[in-house]
Design a protein around this motif. Structure first.
Motif, PDB file in Angstrom:
ATOM      1  N   UNK A 129       0.841  -1.211   0.000  1.00 46.09           N
ATOM      2  CA  UNK A 129       0.000   0.000   0.000  1.00 46.09           C
ATOM      3  C   UNK A 129       0.869   1.252   0.000  1.00 46.09           C
ATOM      4  N   UNK A 130       2.002   1.184   0.729  1.00 50.66           N
ATOM      5  CA  UNK A 130       2.912   2.343   0.747  1.00 50.66           C
ATOM      6  C   UNK A 130       3.389   2.671  -0.663  1.00 50.66           C
ATOM      7  N   UNK A 131       3.759   1.618  -1.410  1.00 46.11           N
ATOM      8  CA  UNK A 131       4.317   1.829  -2.753  1.00 46.11           C
ATOM      9  C   UNK A 131       3.287   2.508  -3.643  1.00 46.11           C
ATOM     10  N   UNK A 132       2.040   2.065  -3.550  1.00 43.54           N
ATOM     11  CA  UNK A 132       0.997   2.662  -4.405  1.00 43.54           C
ATOM     12  C   UNK A 132       0.699   4.092  -3.975  1.00 43.54           C
ATOM     13  N   UNK A 133       0.702   4.336  -2.657  1.00 41.18           N
ATOM     14  CA  UNK A 133       0.456   5.695  -2.158  1.00 41.18           C
ATOM     15  C   UNK A 133       1.596   6.620  -2.567  1.00 41.18           C
ATOM     16  N   UNK A 134       2.813   6.078  -2.539  1.00 35.72           N
ATOM     17  CA  UNK A 134       3.993   6.860  -2.929  1.00 35.72           C
ATOM     18  C   UNK A 134       3.842   7.399  -4.354  1.00 35.72           C
ATOM     19  N   UNK A 135       3.554   6.477  -5.306  1.00 37.98           N
ATOM     20  CA  UNK A 135       3.455   6.900  -6.696  1.00 37.98           C
ATOM     21  C   UNK A 135       2.243   7.807  -6.921  1.00 37.98           C
ATOM     22  N   UNK A 136       1.133   7.510  -6.242  1.00 36.99           N
ATOM     23  CA  UNK A 136      -0.055   8.372  -6.406  1.00 36.99           C
ATOM     24  C   UNK A 136       0.262   9.778  -5.933  1.00 36.99           C
ATOM     25  N   UNK A 137       1.012   9.880  -4.847  1.00 40.82           N
ATOM     26  CA  UNK A 137       1.364  11.201  -4.305  1.00 40.82           C
ATOM     27  C   UNK A 137       2.280  11.966  -5.254  1.00 40.82           C
ATOM     28  N   UNK A 138       3.076  11.197  -6.030  1.00 43.36           N
ATOM     29  CA  UNK A 138       3.956  11.836  -7.029  1.00 43.36           C
ATOM     30  C   UNK A 138       3.208  12.068  -8.337  1.00 43.36           C
ATOM     31  N   UNK A 139       1.871  11.884  -8.320  1.00 40.12           N
ATOM     32  CA  UNK A 139       1.070  12.163  -9.499  1.00 40.12           C
ATOM     33  C   UNK A 139       1.049  11.033 -10.511  1.00 40.12           C
ATOM     34  N   UNK A 140       1.398   9.815 -10.076  1.00 38.13           N
ATOM     35  CA  UNK A 140       1.382   8.666 -10.997  1.00 38.13           C
ATOM     36  C   UNK A 140       0.520   7.544 -10.424  1.00 38.13           C
ATOM     37  N   UNK A 297       6.274  -9.822  16.037  1.00 39.67           N
ATOM     38  CA  UNK A 297       6.427  -8.425  15.614  1.00 39.67           C
ATOM     39  C   UNK A 297       7.060  -8.407  14.230  1.00 39.67           C
ATOM     40  N   UNK A 298       6.607  -7.480  13.391  1.00 42.56           N
ATOM     41  CA  UNK A 298       7.168  -7.292  12.056  1.00 42.56           C
ATOM     42  C   UNK A 298       7.205  -5.806  11.766  1.00 42.56           C
ATOM     43  N   UNK A 299       7.575  -5.482  10.536  1.00 42.18           N
ATOM     44  CA  UNK A 299       7.594  -4.074  10.179  1.00 42.18           C
ATOM     45  C   UNK A 299       8.075  -3.868   8.764  1.00 42.18           C
ATOM     46  N   UNK A 300       8.127  -2.599   8.369  1.00 41.91           N
ATOM     47  CA  UNK A 300       8.670  -2.226   7.062  1.00 41.91           C
ATOM     48  C   UNK A 300       9.732  -1.162   7.293  1.00 41.91           C
ATOM     49  N   UNK A 301      10.953  -1.434   6.819  1.00 45.74           N
ATOM     50  CA  UNK A 301      11.994  -0.406   6.835  1.00 45.74           C
ATOM     51  C   UNK A 301      11.777   0.462   5.598  1.00 45.74           C
ATOM     52  N   UNK A 302      11.726   1.776   5.813  1.00 45.49           N
ATOM     53  CA  UNK A 302      11.358   2.716   4.756  1.00 45.49           C
ATOM     54  C   UNK A 302      12.543   3.622   4.425  1.00 45.49           C
ATOM     55  N   UNK A 303      12.962   3.619   3.166  1.00 40.67           N
ATOM     56  CA  UNK A 303      14.072   4.487   2.748  1.00 40.67           C
ATOM     57  C   UNK A 303      13.614   5.934   2.754  1.00 40.67           C
ATOM     58  N   UNK A 304      14.584   6.848   2.755  1.00 42.56           N
ATOM     59  CA  UNK A 304      14.237   8.278   2.743  1.00 42.56           C
ATOM     60  C   UNK A 304      13.485   8.654   1.479  1.00 42.56           C
ATOM     61  N   UNK A 305      13.848   7.984   0.350  1.00 39.11           N
ATOM     62  CA  UNK A 305      13.152   8.289  -0.919  1.00 39.11           C
ATOM     63  C   UNK A 305      11.623   8.149  -0.743  1.00 39.11           C
ATOM     64  N   UNK A 306      11.199   7.089  -0.073  1.00 35.46           N
ATOM     65  CA  UNK A 306       9.766   6.873   0.157  1.00 35.46           C
ATOM     66  C   UNK A 306       9.321   7.583   1.431  1.00 35.46           C
ATOM     67  N   UNK A 307      10.155   7.529   2.457  1.00 30.99           N
ATOM     68  CA  UNK A 307       9.802   8.076   3.769  1.00 30.99           C
ATOM     69  C   UNK A 307       9.529   9.560   3.732  1.00 30.99           C
ATOM     70  N   UNK A 308      10.351  10.309   2.997  1.00 33.51           N
ATOM     71  CA  UNK A 308      10.136  11.770   2.934  1.00 33.51           C
ATOM     72  C   UNK A 308       8.757  12.072   2.341  1.00 33.51           C
ATOM     73  N   UNK A 309       8.381  11.321   1.306  1.00 35.52           N
ATOM     74  CA  UNK A 309       7.062  11.524   0.679  1.00 35.52           C
ATOM     75  C   UNK A 309       5.957  11.081   1.642  1.00 35.52           C
ATOM     76  N   UNK A 310       6.150   9.916   2.240  1.00 36.10           N
ATOM     77  CA  UNK A 310       5.128   9.363   3.142  1.00 36.10           C
ATOM     78  C   UNK A 310       4.891  10.306   4.325  1.00 36.10           C
ATOM     79  N   UNK A 314       2.078  12.940   1.991  1.00 32.98           N
ATOM     80  CA  UNK A 314       0.871  12.118   1.849  1.00 32.98           C
ATOM     81  C   UNK A 314      -0.281  12.638   2.698  1.00 32.98           C
ATOM     82  N   UNK A 315       0.048  13.239   3.831  1.00 32.04           N
ATOM     83  CA  UNK A 315      -1.036  13.536   4.793  1.00 32.04           C
ATOM     84  C   UNK A 315      -1.334  12.237   5.520  1.00 32.04           C
ATOM     85  N   UNK A 316      -2.602  11.968   5.833  1.00 34.21           N
ATOM     86  CA  UNK A 316      -2.940  10.726   6.559  1.00 34.21           C
ATOM     87  C   UNK A 316      -2.628   9.499   5.712  1.00 34.21           C
TER      88      UNK A 316
END
Ligand SMILES: Cc1ncc(COP(=O)(O)O)c(CNc2cccc(C(=O)O)c2)c1O
Length: 455
Positions: A129-140, A297-310, A314-316
């Protein structure tokens, strides 16, 4: 007391009330379940007191071994202080914050944020979901397809199972969901034919470029892969594979997602598997060795490329779980990572017991039933073959693996068999003499299975 009565017929109660994962329950109930009661170091004990060397660390996950009281005590303290609180609505808890910081301190300069989940499957659903939100936020917004691999494993949620490339999982539930497609796997021994490993590594990596061309670059969000496929059989890719994958993802502007659920936290002799192969993920799901399985416990490590946008654009981000960042699970993971750090387990795997296991497995290559061994850190496989000459596989691959596995089990060693590959993933604290035992018991299992398969 009814507890002791219950204890005596746990098996019957299990059959009556408990549906197990990935099991044929009719067969399991007929055969009965093995009640595992205790663990110590690299050993587990069943309710008859039988002792097993756990060559598989539970399910790839008990990295610090069983019985670490430091974790129990850290969990007890946190449990007594605050057994649960959530990280929704602007709240957090001390262990959750400290854990996020500690994880990112080992993940390289480009990864500085973590999103927490309760499992590795949920971690895969999360980055999807993060990946799709990332690209949508970049207008794609159209850039939402994900490319994964046949014989990959990413969990059992609908997205996790769809990202996985296991046909027998897709058949149950009409998967994969739309938006997820698969390409080949870098399994040279089984699929390399007459190519050298190096040539095959490039060929199968370039299937990614072909798939992107087929789908259209503007429709593809990400590619996901395990550094080394785990459940798929510890498939160590040829040297040429990962550099080519990374080149293609960069050149074609798609996110590189590296699934570190098994390879993370020292398993490969690096903190993360992507570091062993020298690639930088944009997103990386984690679980298992994060807590050594002491608590989920699990998680997702997020790079700055995605994290800065997220974080900033992105907002919420409308996603998360009740147990995201659970304070007691975080406390267990925090203490687990401290042990891995203080006992220098990652370095130990890289410089001592990893090479030692590799050498021990190499010594099995003279066996007529062993076609190849692969070992990175403490993650390894023995490829069983009927005829080494032309890499000829057994007709009944499952039987070959099960014969070896059952013989090892009867001799006190737990191994995993995926088809005709024997898999090793012991706790990172395993000793050299315990590795010697694994090799000896394996050789006896091979001798037994060879006779049976020749039968
Ligand atoms: C690479 C990878 N990604 C995601 C998951 C899912 O994690 P959870 O199970 O915590 O949801 C996994 C899990 N891997 C896994 C789980 C259970 C059994 C076996 C096996 O090899 O028999 C492997 C995994 O290996």
């Amino acid at each position: 007391s009814n507890l002791s009565a219950a204890a005596s017929n746990l098996g019957a109660l299990d059959a009556a009330h408990h549906i197990h994962p990935f099991s044929d329950m009719q067969k399991l109930n007929a055969a009965g379940t093995r009640i595992i009661e205790r663990g110590e170091g690299c050993y587990i004990f069943d309710n008859h007191g039988k002792k097993y060397l756990d060559g598989f660390a539970g399910l790839w996950c008990v990295n610090v071994g069983y019985g670490r009281k430091e974790i129990t005590e850290a969990v007890m303290r946190q449990m007594n202080e605050l057994p649960y609180y959530n990280t929704f609505f602007g709240t957090t808890t001390p262990p959750t914050v400290l854990l996020a910081q500690k994880i990112t301190s080992h993940a390289g300069p480009n990864i500085n944020r973590v999103f927490f989940t309760g499992s590795g499957s949920e971690a895969n659903d999360t980055w999807f979901r993060m990946a799709r939100v990332y690209w949508a936020t970049l207008g794609k917004p159209e850039k939402k397809m994900v490319i994964a691999r046949r014989n990959g494993y990413h969990g059992s949620t609908v997205v996790g199972a769809s990202l996985g490339g296991m046909k027998y999982m897709h058949e149950q539930g009409a998967l994969p969901i739309e938006g997820i497609v698969h390409i080949g796997q870098p399994y040279w021994y089984g699929e390399g034919a007459d190519l050298s490993p190096a040539e095959f590594g490039l060929k199968v990596a370039r299937e990614l470029e072909a798939k992107i061309d087929e789908l259209g670059e503007d429709n593809v969000a990400a590619f996901v892969a395990e550094p080394i496929q785990g459940a798929g059989g510890v498939i160590v890719p040829p040297e040429t594979y990962w550099p080519e994958i990374a080149r293609i993802c960069k050149a074609r502007n798609i996110l590189l997602v590296v699934d570190e659920v098994i390879c993370g936290f020292g398993r490969t002799g690096q903190w993360f598997g992507h570091q062993h192969f020298g690639v930088e993920p944009d997103l990386a799901p984690i679980a298992k060795g994060l807590s050594s399985g002491y608590l989920p416990i699990g998680g997702v490590m997020v790079s700055d490329r995605v994290g800065e946008v997220l974080v900033n654009e992105v907002g919420d981000f409308n996603h998360g779980f009740t147990y995201s960042g659970h304070p007691v699970c975080a406390a267990a993971a925090l203490e687990n990572l401290r042990i891995i750090e203080d006992e220098k387990l990652v370095e130990r795997v890289r410089d001592d017991v990893g090479p030692y296991l590799a050498a021990g497995l190499k010594s099995l290559e003279d066996h007529p039933m062993v076609g190849q061994t692969q070992c990175v850190g403490l993650m390894a496989a023995v490829q069983l073959v009927e005829d080494k000459a032309d890499r000829k596989r057994f007709e009944d691959k499952e039987k070959a693996g099960i014969e070896v596995r059952n013989h090892c089990l009867a001799n006190g060693l737990v191994l995993r068999a995926t088809g005709d590959r024997m898999l090793y993933s012991p706790p990172l604290v395993i000793s050299r003499s315990e590795i010697d035992d694994m090799i000896t018991i394996t050789r006896n299992g091979l001798d037994h299975a060879w006779k049976v398969m020749q039968g």
